[in-house]
Design a protein around this motif. Sequence first.
Motif: not given
Length: 817
Positions: A28, A31-32, A35-36, A40, A44, A239-240, A243
């Motif tokens: 998490i 991801i935050f 920033k993509n 990331t 992830t 991305g978000w 999550i």
Amino acid sequence: MKMKKQTNLPAFSSVLFKTLCTLVFIEISVIFFLKNSFNTVILTDFLNVSINFATTILLWYAAKSVLPASRKNAMGWGILCLAQALFTIADLIWTVFEVFLKINPYPSITDVFYLAYYPVFFLGILFLSRKSENKILLFNNWLDATIIFIVLGLYLGVYIFPGIIDNAANEPAVIRFLSLAYPAGDLILFSSLLILIYNRDEERLNIPVLFIILSVAIQIVSDIIYSYQTLEGVYVSGGWLDIGWVLAYLSIGYAAILQIQKSQSQGPESVVQDSRTSMAYQIKKTIRDTLPILSIFLSYMVFFQVILVESTPLMRHIVAITGILLLLVTIRQFLTLWENTRLNRSLRTTLDLTQFQATNLEKINIELQNEIVQRKKAEDQLAFDALHDALTKLPNRVLLADRLQHAIEYSKRHTDYNFSFFFIDIDHFKNVNDSMGHSIGDQLLVQFVERVQTCLRKSDTLARLGGDEFAILLENNSDIVDTKSIAERIQDALRPPYLLAGKEFFVSASIGIVENTESYDSSECILQDADIAMYRAKALGKARYEVFTTSLRIEALTRLELESQLQHAIERNELFLDYQPIYSLAANSLSGFEALLRWKHPSKGNLLPADFIPLGESSGLIIKIGEWVLYKACNQMKEWQKKYPQLTGSVININISGKQFIHPNFIDLLNQVVQKTGLKPESICLEITETVLIENQLQSRKVFELLHEKGFEIQIDDFGTGYSSLGYLLNFHVDTIKIDKSFIQAIGKSNNSLHLVKTIVGMAQDLGIEIIAEGIETKKQLQGLKSIACRYGQGYYLSYPLGVDRIEDLIKSHDTK
């Protein structure tokens, strides 16, 4: 080994869940904060694989934990583990395509594993479902679930599937298939959700299942958004949206850890736990009851929206009025539902309270009954323990005294009734305890009792007075010969060895007998007289019996009086020392002195050690007496060495009692004597008998070593009269041995006596041990000892024990020679 693994399961799973939480937090955060970026995506992807893998392991441990209780539930958790493993494999392949091969993973073989996840997960939920036993309630639940499913299908058919089909019309067949397959998978997940909600008893709230429900709900929402973003071409890995899936994994992982903990806990849940879950139960029930109504309302909204577009104004007016009526009916239904829920909650609370009180009353009643039974047992046990010995279960002193007093009183009323009394003490029992421990001693006591009981009748009373002391009450026994035969029978029964801890022990007993009991009025008097007779048996050599006579009591009283007088002998300066010179036989010169204790008794005159030392041994006064002798003799020797320099190398011999030798403060006492008197340890010779070594070998060895280190000389007195004299010369550091006078006085009377003494002298010389011959009373004995090179000697022929003044005259006379 299996038990150990089961015991470690909760601890390991707890660590694994903490790891899972940490990985979720890291993803998490990535991801935050990243920033993509491509980093990331990499992070992830790897974190997704790790999180999925940790969740898979937790589900596997959950299956293992419930296996002993339910194979069906274990199968359900195992299939969920398999579904999660498929998702893990898909994530791993996705990572390889996206990170290493730089290829878009959609569509690819990953979709096979992703899509396989849905039916496998649904199968696992079927195994975990638990049907209600109420058939009507089960039918209602399925009706509610069907309503919700149809409404969802209607919604998807109107709003989702047409858009998906239109957007994918120009795409390849695989894309079109996958575009519909994932929403279909969500329908499968939604079916699983309905099964979990509606195919379980409402009364059986299962917290792990609630978190599975939460996980499924999060997955459905995430999948719907994923399908939409994929069709629009805006989905970005890392991305978000990721999550949502991560939280779904965390939720089902938490369900697994809760199931493991629940399986490990024992016993029914408490009332406190039920009260804690009641709120969650109400929430669940409310959701179950309201979802069908909300679904109908949702279906109407779909219908109304379609009507607004494709119907006449009149039709739209009718549908609107129908909607208002439906809304009012729905509100009324909600109010009725709320009222029913309130009444049910009140009724349930009352029923729970009643059941709780009934259960408590039943529990209290059972506890009271058990307490009464236990108290009765405890009272019986206390009554038994108060009158019986805990180890042997024999009557104790209290019960024996009562029976003995009863026998005395009964004999007063019935002249034809008679009884006799035995007092038994085991010989050398302390040696068994000291050498083998008290547990072996206890085993010996039990076997001892069993042997004695074989010699008695059922009417006789065998009691344990304490320690190794026992007593026997023989009733209706008028034959004196029979009493003695019983004592002999007991001695014969005790003669065979006792096998304890793989070793044989030979144990005997000393028995005191009171036969003529007509004149007694008190049980204590009989016990006392039997005790006196027993001590006489011990004094005469043990392993025998002795019948009490009045003269034994007089002797015991005399002994008691003498012991009382001995208590004050030191305070009244009644003790004194004589000194017997020890000579170097070859040079006819003084080599030292032996301090000999005497008691100037106020009425009996001068008493020799044999008259009162045994009293000191038995009463414990020997420690105090021995301390006085040590100070007195060492101080006198130091004065002589100062006054007569030729005595500087001379030695003072002091007899040490066995009890004094092994006393814990003996070494400290010697150190104090040396400091206060100034006499060197080399001038002090401690005489002990072989008996000390026989009875206390381990402790004696330690004392020997300490004395040798400090420079004290150690001498074995009365050598040759012990049990294994030669063995002690090898095992203990001995400086001098004093040949017993019985060997010396036999010189000239027996042809072999001098040869025997010569053998002892030669042996001692070979071992580097000095020899002193005691008891030299004739010239022939002295000449014989000189002929075999015996270096030292003492005896009446050389000099009687003398007082201080006469010893000094003797020293002066030797100076003038």
